[in-house]
Design an enzyme around this catalytic site. Structure first.
Site, PDB file in Angstrom:
ATOM      1  N   SER A 133      45.012  34.069  41.666  1.00  0.00           N
ATOM      2  CA  SER A 133      44.831  33.074  42.726  1.00  0.00           C
ATOM      3  C   SER A 133      45.598  31.786  42.410  1.00  0.00           C
ATOM      4  O   SER A 133      46.826  31.821  42.351  1.00  0.00           O
ATOM      5  CB  SER A 133      43.343  32.839  42.960  1.00  0.00           C
ATOM      6  OG  SER A 133      43.170  32.255  44.229  1.00  0.00           O
ATOM      7  N   ASP A 165      38.867  40.775  50.030  1.00  0.00           N
ATOM      8  CA  ASP A 165      39.018  39.381  49.564  1.00  0.00           C
ATOM      9  C   ASP A 165      38.766  38.436  50.729  1.00  0.00           C
ATOM     10  O   ASP A 165      39.477  38.468  51.728  1.00  0.00           O
ATOM     11  CB  ASP A 165      40.436  39.190  48.995  1.00  0.00           C
ATOM     12  CG  ASP A 165      40.600  37.866  48.267  1.00  0.00           C
ATOM     13  OD1 ASP A 165      39.955  36.870  48.655  1.00  0.00           O
ATOM     14  OD2 ASP A 165      41.386  37.824  47.304  1.00  0.00           O
ATOM     15  N   HIS A 188      37.606  38.701  45.740  1.00  0.00           N
ATOM     16  CA  HIS A 188      38.590  37.761  45.188  1.00  0.00           C
ATOM     17  C   HIS A 188      38.651  37.782  43.654  1.00  0.00           C
ATOM     18  O   HIS A 188      39.477  37.096  43.081  1.00  0.00           O
ATOM     19  CB  HIS A 188      38.255  36.348  45.687  1.00  0.00           C
ATOM     20  CG  HIS A 188      39.334  35.340  45.440  1.00  0.00           C
ATOM     21  ND1 HIS A 188      40.597  35.434  45.999  1.00  0.00           N
ATOM     22  CD2 HIS A 188      39.350  34.209  44.679  1.00  0.00           C
ATOM     23  CE1 HIS A 188      41.330  34.407  45.606  1.00  0.00           C
ATOM     24  NE2 HIS A 188      40.601  33.646  44.795  1.00  0.00           N
TER      25      HIS A 188
END
Ligand code: MLT
Length: 257
Positions: free
Chosen positions: A93, A208, A236
């Site tokens: 991320s 996600d 996620h």
């Protein structure tokens, strides 16, 4: 964790195992501990380097504003300290945003780039404003506001939520606010993907809720040589939700040529 002074801060890092160097870069607002299971699986065959990004975990941060490029430069400083010219970078991320910034600044130092639940786009003006508003609230009231807003979107698994909650709770307001502002100012990195001279791996869960799977498909479309691995039913936090799958994909990707 070890501490190395780089770029005016103390950067915390640890190494596990020997072999091909792989740097694991955590996302927001977390620290190196999200990679615990990845390390368990891979440490017998790879030299795994985990870092706490500036402002997180055991790393300090300056009082003044900083950028994702500064955070990428910290990783370059760590590689210098370890006398490593190149490494495979795995970014989760925000860690992926930083890995992309690293690839923009030091393309010759990238053996391969793996993006886990990440994306190359910049914030929209509304998202950017939202980051600044949240940063202000965090400075005033602590990291709880970010934790409570993010937890349900990070993973549907209650045990994983509990583990992540502990990680977020131990971060500092200054570090969380600093990273929010750095993310708000990030550049679009799509051209890094389309022009990359190094292998690219994209690992993304199709459940996600923070960065939708479409972003992963768009990244794949930018670089036809990139490998896209879609994890069914995963949110996620793939390295915690599907640790075996993530470790297996990183292992295949980082294999020496
Ligand atoms: C992350 O998981 O690192 C962040 O949620 C990414 C972001 O806020 O854009």
């Amino acid at each position: 964790m070890n501490i190395v002074p780089v770029n005016g801060i103390d950067l915390a890092y640890a190494q596990h195992g020997t072999g091909v160097p792989v740097v694991l870069i955590h996302g927001f607002p977390l620290d190196h501990s999200i990679w615990r299971q990845t390390i368990e699986v891979l440490k017998d065959s790879y030299r795994l380097i985990v870092v706490d990004l500036r402002g997180f975990g055991g790393s300090s941060a300056p009082d003044s504003a900083y950028s994702l490029e500064d955070m990428a430069a910290d990783i370059a400083g760590l590689l210098d300290h370890l006398e490593l010219e190149k490494a495979t970078l795995v970014g989760h991320s925000m860690g992926g945003y930083i890995a992309l910034a690293f690839a923009r600044l030091y393309p010759q130092r990238v053996s391969g780039l793996a993006l886990v639940a990440s994306q190359p786009l910049a914030d929209t003006p509304e998202q950017k404003q939202g980051r600044y508003d949240t940063a202000g609230k965090v400075v005033e009231g602590g990291v709880g506001i970010v934790r409570d807003a993010m937890l349900p979107k990070l993973s549907a698994d209650a045990k994983i939520q509990e583990a992540i909650s502990k990680i977020i709770t131990r971060q500092t307001s200054a570090g969380v606010a600093g990273a929010l502002k750095a993310m708000a100012e990030r550049a679009d990195s799509s051209s890094i993907l389309s022009e990359a001279q190094f292998p690219i791996l994209i690992v993304h869960g199709d459940a996600d809720l923070l960065i939708p799977i479409e972003r992963a498909e768009q990244m794949k479309a930018l670089n036809s040589a990139a490998e896209l691995v879609v994890l069914n039913g995963i949110g996620h936090m793939p390295m915690m939700e599907a640790p075996g799958d993530v470790a297996k994909e990183i292992a295949k990707f980082a294999l020496p040529e």
